[in-house]
Design a protein around this motif. Structure first.
Motif, mmCIF file in Angstrom:
data_model
loop_
_atom_site.group_PDB
_atom_site.id
_atom_site.type_symbol
_atom_site.label_atom_id
_atom_site.label_comp_id
_atom_site.label_asym_id
_atom_site.label_seq_id
_atom_site.Cartn_x
_atom_site.Cartn_y
_atom_site.Cartn_z
ATOM 1 N N PHE A 150 35.765 49.584 36.817
ATOM 2 C CA PHE A 150 35.596 48.236 37.342
ATOM 3 C C PHE A 150 35.271 48.350 38.826
ATOM 4 O O PHE A 150 35.990 49.017 39.578
ATOM 5 C CB PHE A 150 36.884 47.435 37.143
ATOM 6 N N ILE A 151 34.166 47.710 39.253
ATOM 7 C CA ILE A 151 33.753 47.772 40.660
ATOM 8 C C ILE A 151 33.473 46.371 41.169
ATOM 9 O O ILE A 151 32.640 45.647 40.615
ATOM 10 C CB ILE A 151 32.477 48.613 40.855
ATOM 11 N N PHE A 152 34.126 46.001 42.236
ATOM 12 C CA PHE A 152 33.871 44.739 42.929
ATOM 13 C C PHE A 152 32.928 45.062 44.090
ATOM 14 O O PHE A 152 32.734 46.220 44.439
ATOM 15 C CB PHE A 152 35.204 44.168 43.430
ATOM 16 N N ILE A 210 41.202 53.079 32.029
ATOM 17 C CA ILE A 210 40.474 52.135 32.869
ATOM 18 C C ILE A 210 40.715 52.492 34.333
ATOM 19 O O ILE A 210 41.854 52.724 34.749
ATOM 20 C CB ILE A 210 40.951 50.687 32.633
ATOM 21 N N VAL A 211 39.637 52.527 35.120
ATOM 22 C CA VAL A 211 39.747 52.809 36.550
ATOM 23 C C VAL A 211 39.182 51.636 37.329
ATOM 24 O O VAL A 211 38.068 51.170 37.064
ATOM 25 C CB VAL A 211 38.993 54.102 36.923
ATOM 26 N N ASP A 212 39.942 51.144 38.294
ATOM 27 C CA ASP A 212 39.520 50.051 39.162
ATOM 28 C C ASP A 212 39.206 50.644 40.536
ATOM 29 O O ASP A 212 40.093 51.145 41.228
ATOM 30 C CB ASP A 212 40.634 49.005 39.261
ATOM 31 N N LEU A 213 37.935 50.600 40.926
ATOM 32 C CA LEU A 213 37.464 51.193 42.174
ATOM 33 C C LEU A 213 37.449 50.142 43.274
ATOM 34 O O LEU A 213 36.509 49.367 43.405
ATOM 35 C CB LEU A 213 36.070 51.790 41.965
ATOM 36 N N GLY A 214 38.500 50.110 44.063
ATOM 37 C CA GLY A 214 38.683 49.073 45.067
ATOM 38 C C GLY A 214 39.542 47.969 44.498
ATOM 39 O O GLY A 214 39.138 46.818 44.404
ATOM 40 N N CYS A 215 40.775 48.324 44.118
ATOM 41 C CA CYS A 215 41.605 47.431 43.293
ATOM 42 C C CYS A 215 42.416 46.410 44.074
ATOM 43 O O CYS A 215 43.115 45.591 43.471
ATOM 44 C CB CYS A 215 42.540 48.260 42.416
#
Length: 228
Positions: free
Chosen positions: A165-167, A96-101
């Motif tokens: 995951f991108i916010f 899992i990669v969170d882009l802007g964590c």
């Protein structure tokens, strides 16, 4: 509705949206942050006067550092993260990669409930990364890491993973650059993208049919799950 009760034995409870309000989820996250030992208020206060974030690396891709906002506005509630992961059901060996964590909240939920799943979080602001890693060191989560990274850097491409995951993290050019990076990865493997926030979801539906039109998206109140 009753407030979400905090328990050290169950810090990231799996509960339905209709069992609490969004404000209650945020309030619960404040208690969890305190229990973990975060000093986010101090970090954010220092960032407001920092000169290090007044310069844009690329004038063609504006960068937003999201300074001066309440901490809870920057981060996804822990209960929502748990809900997202329960829907995805990542398996052992997946990534899992969170882009802007931000401060890396997802790292703690993954580490506790999915210890055989790898987590990588990218965050632009170094001070947030340092604080997230300070807390992460208290736990034995060897597959979780938080890194300082400008997602708009033209030389950067996210690591290949199963879930992203991108916010809502920036301008249209910044978001498009990241989505084009994911498009390149999707050419060689199937990926799922969790888009949280109105803008990022709008942008995907508007300009990235490779992600929005291949498979039927799963739409929820605060996030949408896309599959390439």
């Amino acid at each position: 509705m009753k407030p979400i009760e905090f328990s050290p034995a169950r810090p990231f409870p799996l509960i339905n949206d209709d069992e609490h309000t969004y404000q209650e989820a945020q309030e619960h996250s404040v208690v969890v942050d305190e229990w973990l030992g975060f000093k986010t208020a101090e970090v954010e206060k220092a960032l407001i006067t920092s000169e290090a974030y007044n310069v844009q690396a690329d004038e063609n891709i504006p960068v937003n550092f999201w300074r001066g906002l309440p901490v809870q506005a920057l981060q996804t509630p822990y209960t929502e993260i748990r809900q997202i992961l329960e829907i995805l059901k990542p398996q052992s060996g997946e990534h899992i990669v969170d882009l802007g964590c931000g401060y890396g909240r997802m790292a703690f939920v993954v580490g506790l409930h999915y210890p055989e799943v790898k987590f990588t979080g990218y965050e632009l602001v170094e001070e947030r990364v340092e604080e997230g890693n300070r807390i992460l060191k208290k736990f034995n989560y060897p597959l979780s890491e938080i890194k300082t990274q400008d997602l708009t850097d033209r030389a950067f491409t996210p690591v290949e993973a199963d879930y992203y995951f991108i916010f809502d993290f920036g301008s249209a050019p910044a978001v498009d650059k990241t989505l084009e990076d994911l498009k390149s990865i999707a050419k060689t493997r199937s990926i799922q993208v969790v888009a949280r926030g109105r803008y990022i979801r709008h942008r995907i539906f508007q300009s990235h049919p490779w992600l929005s039109e291949i498979n039927e998206p799963q739409v929820y109140d605060h996030f949408t799950i896309f599959k390439s």
